[in-house]
Every structure is written in C-alpha cells, then in structure tokens.
Design a protein around this motif. Structure first.
Motif, PDB file in Angstrom:
ATOM      1  N   LEU A 145       0.963   2.155  -2.910  1.00  0.00           N
ATOM      2  CA  LEU A 145       1.148   0.813  -3.464  1.00  0.00           C
ATOM      3  C   LEU A 145       1.751   0.879  -4.860  1.00  0.00           C
ATOM      4  CD1 LEU A 145      -2.094  -0.975  -2.254  1.00  0.00           C
ATOM      5  CD2 LEU A 145       0.249  -1.672  -1.723  1.00  0.00           C
ATOM      6  N   ARG A 146       1.267   1.790  -5.668  1.00  0.00           N
ATOM      7  CA  ARG A 146       1.816   1.928  -7.030  1.00  0.00           C
ATOM      8  C   ARG A 146       3.280   2.335  -6.995  1.00  0.00           C
ATOM      9  NH1 ARG A 146      -3.669   4.479  -9.578  1.00  0.00           N
ATOM     10  NH2 ARG A 146      -4.576   2.476 -10.164  1.00  0.00           N
ATOM     11  N   GLN A 147       3.645   3.235  -6.096  1.00  0.00           N
ATOM     12  CA  GLN A 147       5.039   3.650  -5.961  1.00  0.00           C
ATOM     13  C   GLN A 147       5.898   2.482  -5.481  1.00  0.00           C
ATOM     14  OE1 GLN A 147       6.605   6.557  -6.811  1.00  0.00           O
ATOM     15  NE2 GLN A 147       8.432   5.370  -6.368  1.00  0.00           N
ATOM     16  N   ASP A 148       5.379   1.721  -4.520  1.00  0.00           N
ATOM     17  CA  ASP A 148       6.117   0.564  -4.017  1.00  0.00           C
ATOM     18  C   ASP A 148       6.331  -0.478  -5.115  1.00  0.00           C
ATOM     19  OD1 ASP A 148       6.152   1.823  -1.552  1.00  0.00           O
ATOM     20  OD2 ASP A 148       4.617   0.525  -0.661  1.00  0.00           O
ATOM     21  N   ILE A 149       5.332  -0.659  -5.972  1.00  0.00           N
ATOM     22  CA  ILE A 149       5.471  -1.588  -7.094  1.00  0.00           C
ATOM     23  C   ILE A 149       6.584  -1.117  -8.022  1.00  0.00           C
ATOM     24  CG2 ILE A 149       4.341  -2.440  -9.199  1.00  0.00           C
ATOM     25  CD1 ILE A 149       1.710  -2.494  -7.507  1.00  0.00           C
ATOM     26  N   THR A 150       6.585   0.162  -8.339  1.00  0.00           N
ATOM     27  CA  THR A 150       7.620   0.709  -9.219  1.00  0.00           C
ATOM     28  C   THR A 150       9.004   0.519  -8.606  1.00  0.00           C
ATOM     29  OG1 THR A 150       6.088   2.316 -10.143  1.00  0.00           O
ATOM     30  CG2 THR A 150       8.444   2.809 -10.366  1.00  0.00           C
ATOM     31  N   THR A 151       9.127   0.788  -7.323  1.00  0.00           N
ATOM     32  CA  THR A 151      10.415   0.633  -6.640  1.00  0.00           C
ATOM     33  C   THR A 151      10.877  -0.813  -6.679  1.00  0.00           C
ATOM     34  OG1 THR A 151       9.922   2.505  -5.188  1.00  0.00           O
ATOM     35  CG2 THR A 151      11.619   0.961  -4.437  1.00  0.00           C
ATOM     36  N   ALA A 152       9.956  -1.745  -6.410  1.00  0.00           N
ATOM     37  CA  ALA A 152      10.304  -3.169  -6.435  1.00  0.00           C
ATOM     38  C   ALA A 152      10.673  -3.617  -7.846  1.00  0.00           C
ATOM     39  CB  ALA A 152       9.150  -4.002  -5.889  1.00  0.00           C
ATOM     40  N   GLU A 153       9.953  -3.118  -8.847  1.00  0.00           N
ATOM     41  CA  GLU A 153      10.290  -3.448 -10.241  1.00  0.00           C
ATOM     42  C   GLU A 153      11.686  -2.947 -10.584  1.00  0.00           C
ATOM     43  OE1 GLU A 153       5.995  -3.498 -12.543  1.00  0.00           O
ATOM     44  OE2 GLU A 153       6.998  -1.587 -12.270  1.00  0.00           O
ATOM     45  N   ASP A 154      11.985  -1.736 -10.182  1.00  0.00           N
ATOM     46  CA  ASP A 154      13.307  -1.161 -10.459  1.00  0.00           C
ATOM     47  C   ASP A 154      14.418  -1.962  -9.790  1.00  0.00           C
ATOM     48  OD1 ASP A 154      12.061   0.808 -11.943  1.00  0.00           O
ATOM     49  OD2 ASP A 154      12.300   2.378 -10.416  1.00  0.00           O
ATOM     50  N   ALA A 155      14.107  -2.552  -8.632  1.00  0.00           N
ATOM     51  CA  ALA A 155      15.088  -3.348  -7.905  1.00  0.00           C
ATOM     52  C   ALA A 155      15.146  -4.788  -8.404  1.00  0.00           C
ATOM     53  CB  ALA A 155      14.760  -3.337  -6.415  1.00  0.00           C
ATOM     54  N   GLY A 156      14.222  -5.153  -9.300  1.00  0.00           N
ATOM     55  CA  GLY A 156      14.192  -6.513  -9.824  1.00  0.00           C
ATOM     56  C   GLY A 156      13.616  -7.526  -8.853  1.00  0.00           C
ATOM     57  N   ASP A 157      12.857  -7.071  -7.878  1.00  0.00           N
ATOM     58  CA  ASP A 157      12.282  -7.938  -6.848  1.00  0.00           C
ATOM     59  C   ASP A 157      10.891  -8.398  -7.285  1.00  0.00           C
ATOM     60  OD1 ASP A 157      11.363  -9.193  -4.582  1.00  0.00           O
ATOM     61  OD2 ASP A 157      11.914  -7.563  -3.212  1.00  0.00           O
ATOM     62  N   GLU A 158      10.855  -9.426  -8.109  1.00  0.00           N
ATOM     63  CA  GLU A 158       9.600  -9.894  -8.699  1.00  0.00           C
ATOM     64  C   GLU A 158       8.641 -10.475  -7.662  1.00  0.00           C
ATOM     65  OE1 GLU A 158       8.536  -9.227 -11.742  1.00  0.00           O
ATOM     66  OE2 GLU A 158      10.385  -8.106 -11.939  1.00  0.00           O
ATOM     67  N   GLN A 159       9.158 -11.086  -6.614  1.00  0.00           N
ATOM     68  CA  GLN A 159       8.299 -11.644  -5.575  1.00  0.00           C
ATOM     69  C   GLN A 159       7.526 -10.518  -4.874  1.00  0.00           C
ATOM     70  OE1 GLN A 159      10.376 -13.872  -2.584  1.00  0.00           O
ATOM     71  NE2 GLN A 159       8.532 -15.005  -2.019  1.00  0.00           N
ATOM     72  N   THR A 160       8.210  -9.440  -4.564  1.00  0.00           N
ATOM     73  CA  THR A 160       7.550  -8.305  -3.922  1.00  0.00           C
ATOM     74  C   THR A 160       6.576  -7.642  -4.889  1.00  0.00           C
ATOM     75  OG1 THR A 160       9.404  -7.953  -2.423  1.00  0.00           O
ATOM     76  CG2 THR A 160       7.924  -6.084  -2.771  1.00  0.00           C
ATOM     77  N   ALA A 205       4.852  -9.051  -7.249  1.00  0.00           N
ATOM     78  CA  ALA A 205       3.656  -9.894  -7.317  1.00  0.00           C
ATOM     79  C   ALA A 205       2.779  -9.690  -6.078  1.00  0.00           C
ATOM     80  CB  ALA A 205       4.046 -11.361  -7.456  1.00  0.00           C
ATOM     81  N   ARG A 206       3.402  -9.643  -4.899  1.00  0.00           N
ATOM     82  CA  ARG A 206       2.636  -9.448  -3.662  1.00  0.00           C
ATOM     83  C   ARG A 206       1.956  -8.090  -3.647  1.00  0.00           C
ATOM     84  NH1 ARG A 206       3.819  -6.685   0.726  1.00  0.00           N
ATOM     85  NH2 ARG A 206       6.030  -6.544   0.251  1.00  0.00           N
TER      86      ARG A 206
END
Length: 47
Positions: A10-25, A27-28
């Motif tokens: 989950l932490r890795q997925d958050i980092t990946t989403a942050e890097d992609a600028g996907d704020e909705q993901t 937050a989820r």
C-alpha cells in the motif's frame, strides 16, 4: 500475503500514485492503509 507485505505494498502504491499526480488514487489508498493499520492494531490487542 502477510500483514507487513500488505502495508508495504500500500505504501509503495501510494508513492507511485503520488509520483503520477493521481490524487484521487492517493486519497483512496491512504484510506485503505489507515483501515489496514487499524485492523492490525485491533488484532494485536486481541492477542
């Protein structure tokens, strides 16, 4: 999958989403991480 592995993923997925600028993901995933951590604490308290 072990609890620690789930948290790490989950932490890795958050980092990946942050890097992609996907704020909705982001937050989820943060909600999912919070829920998993709470569940882990509850389980630890029961043992």
């Amino acid at each position: 999958m072990a609890f620690r592995d789930i948290i790490a993923q989950l932490r890795q997925d958050i980092t990946t989403a942050e890097d992609a600028g996907d704020e909705q993901t982001v937050a989820r995933l943060r909600r999912e991480l919070d829920e998993a951590l709470r569940h882990g604490e509850e389980k630890a308290d029961q043992e």
